[in-house]
Design an enzyme around this catalytic site. Structure first.
Site, PDB file in Angstrom:
ATOM      1  N   CYS A  29       3.768  -6.020   2.570  1.00  0.00           N
ATOM      2  CA  CYS A  29       4.080  -6.775   3.478  1.00  0.00           C
ATOM      3  C   CYS A  29       2.393  -7.228   4.435  1.00  0.00           C
ATOM      4  CB  CYS A  29       4.261  -5.766   4.428  1.00  0.00           C
ATOM      5  SG  CYS A  29       3.423  -4.110   4.384  1.00  0.00           S
ATOM      6  N   HIS A  91      -2.647   3.479   6.814  1.00  0.00           N
ATOM      7  CA  HIS A  91      -1.622   4.062   8.023  1.00  0.00           C
ATOM      8  C   HIS A  91      -2.208   4.701   8.943  1.00  0.00           C
ATOM      9  CE1 HIS A  91      -0.533   5.804   3.626  1.00  0.00           C
ATOM     10  NE2 HIS A  91       0.623   5.039   4.137  1.00  0.00           N
ATOM     11  N   HIS A 141       3.921  13.343   7.606  1.00  0.00           N
ATOM     12  CA  HIS A 141       3.219  11.360   7.262  1.00  0.00           C
ATOM     13  C   HIS A 141       2.178  10.832   7.779  1.00  0.00           C
ATOM     14  CE1 HIS A 141       3.901   6.829   7.261  1.00  0.00           C
ATOM     15  NE2 HIS A 141       4.582   7.600   5.606  1.00  0.00           N
ATOM     16  N   GLU A 143       0.718   8.255   9.136  1.00  0.00           N
ATOM     17  CA  GLU A 143       1.015   7.847  10.251  1.00  0.00           C
ATOM     18  C   GLU A 143       1.253   8.203  11.353  1.00  0.00           C
ATOM     19  OE1 GLU A 143       3.522   3.733  12.048  1.00  0.00           O
ATOM     20  OE2 GLU A 143       3.375   4.255  10.234  1.00  0.00           O
ATOM     21  N   SER A 241       7.696   6.338   3.067  1.00  0.00           N
ATOM     22  CA  SER A 241       8.556   6.114   4.051  1.00  0.00           C
ATOM     23  C   SER A 241       9.491   5.155   3.800  1.00  0.00           C
ATOM     24  CB  SER A 241       7.835   6.383   5.858  1.00  0.00           C
ATOM     25  OG  SER A 241       8.954   6.491   6.660  1.00  0.00           O
TER      26      SER A 241
END
Length: 325
Positions: A29, A91, A141, A143, A241
């Site tokens: 992305c 992240h 996680h 993030e 994730s």
């Protein structure tokens, strides 16, 4: 099997025919592209070593490629010399990390995905309005750690499941808001949001959905290919994730799905009785790995590759000013 795609012509070969439905969009992305380019440009500008706090993105192939170019990956800032450049991962990091870098007068570059940074800014604004934030995400996680580290301790509560909503220690009189991790299951998150709104009608929603366009698009593409596939392979890391969510999307549609990191993970016996294979890649997996996987499978099967496109992605994010020239 419901197969809304063209039938595969029989191939005259000793290798059995295999229809390959290859999802588009897939793979990198804009946020991942930007993060990797930041490390590469930092290496070109400052020379090796360039330190990176945490994996720049969750993909071992990408990390090892950057290591070979001179990147050094560490988990904490205290592992980085004062005079070495350091990059923060896509992240995001808690506010305490750049604050410590500034205290040490370090040269640092922030590769946080701009869509994650947008969530960070939303969190700050909500705290300024005296809202308590219910943050939908996965404990541990990076993030989630980074986002929760944007606000004072105790001002954000993590919500992982619908069941968690029932156990929250708040009432309809509390000033509440919610935000979400950017790489969640669209369907699961929708259920949690619905539960939050039912229990707390006063809750303030973000202006726009926090789940990023790339996560949503890749899940939508899997929803297209999975019902027509006997097996879906998702290229991605076990700590990614968004890749794990792609496996879940396929499985919930009743299709066998497997997460793989490289072509070497694939076992030939998986393809017994498989006439149609779905293939996609998480947002941290490069197209190189997709072609590698297809090359391995083609050793055993005669592949009829059929792209299945559900969206066009044209998003590009700007580089930090220090590296933009």
């Amino acid at each position: 099997m419901n197969a809304p795609f063209p039938e595969t012509a029989t191939v005259d070969s000793s290798r059995p025919a295999l229809t390959l439905l290859i999802a588009a969009p897939r793979g990198f992305c804009a946020g991942v592209d930007r993060a990797i380019e930041i490390v590469e440009r930092a290496l070109a500008k400052y020379g090796a070593p360039v330190y990176v706090r945490h994996e720049i993105v969750h993909n071992r192939f990408v990390v090892n490629t950057l290591k070979a170019k001179g990147a050094v990956f560490v988990e904490e800032l205290d592992e980085v010399p004062d005079d070495a450049p350091v990059v923060f991962s896509a992240h995001g990091v808690p506010k305490s990390v750049p604050a410590e870098a500034q205290r040490r007068e370090m040269l640092y570059l922030d590769a946080t995905c701009p869509l994650v940074s947008k969530v960070h800014r939303q969190a700050e604004r909500l705290i300024e309005k005296d809202k308590h934030i219910l943050f939908i995400g996965h404990a541990g996680h990076p993030e989630v750690i980074g986002t929760m580290g944007q606000v004072p301790e105790g001002s954000m509560t993590l919500v992982e499941t619908v069941e968690d909503v029932a156990n929250l220690p708040f009432t309809e009189h509390d000033e509440l808001s919610f935000l979400t991790q950017t790489t969640l299951s669209v369907d699961d998150t929708g259920k949690i949001v619905a539960a939050l709104k039912e229990r707390f009608p006063q809750i303030v929603a973000p202006r726009a959905e926090d789940i990023c366009y790339a996560t949503s698009n890749r899940q939508e593409a899997v929803k297209r290919i999975a019902p027509a596939s006997d097996l879906v392979l998702v290229i991605g890391a076990p700590n990614s994730s968004n890749s794990l969510r792609l496996v879940e999307v396929a499985e919930r549609l009743g299709t066998d799905a497997r997460l793989i990191q490289r072509a070497s993970d694939i076992q030939r016996e998986w393809f017994e009785g498989v006439g149609t294979l779905g293939l996609t890649a998480g947002a941290s997996a490069p197209e190189t790995l997709v072609r590698e996987v297809i090359a391995r499978i083609s050793q055993w099967r005669e592949i009829d590759e059929q792209p299945v496109t559900t969206a066009e992605e044209k998003m590009v994010f700007k580089l930090p000013r220090e590296l933009a020239e």
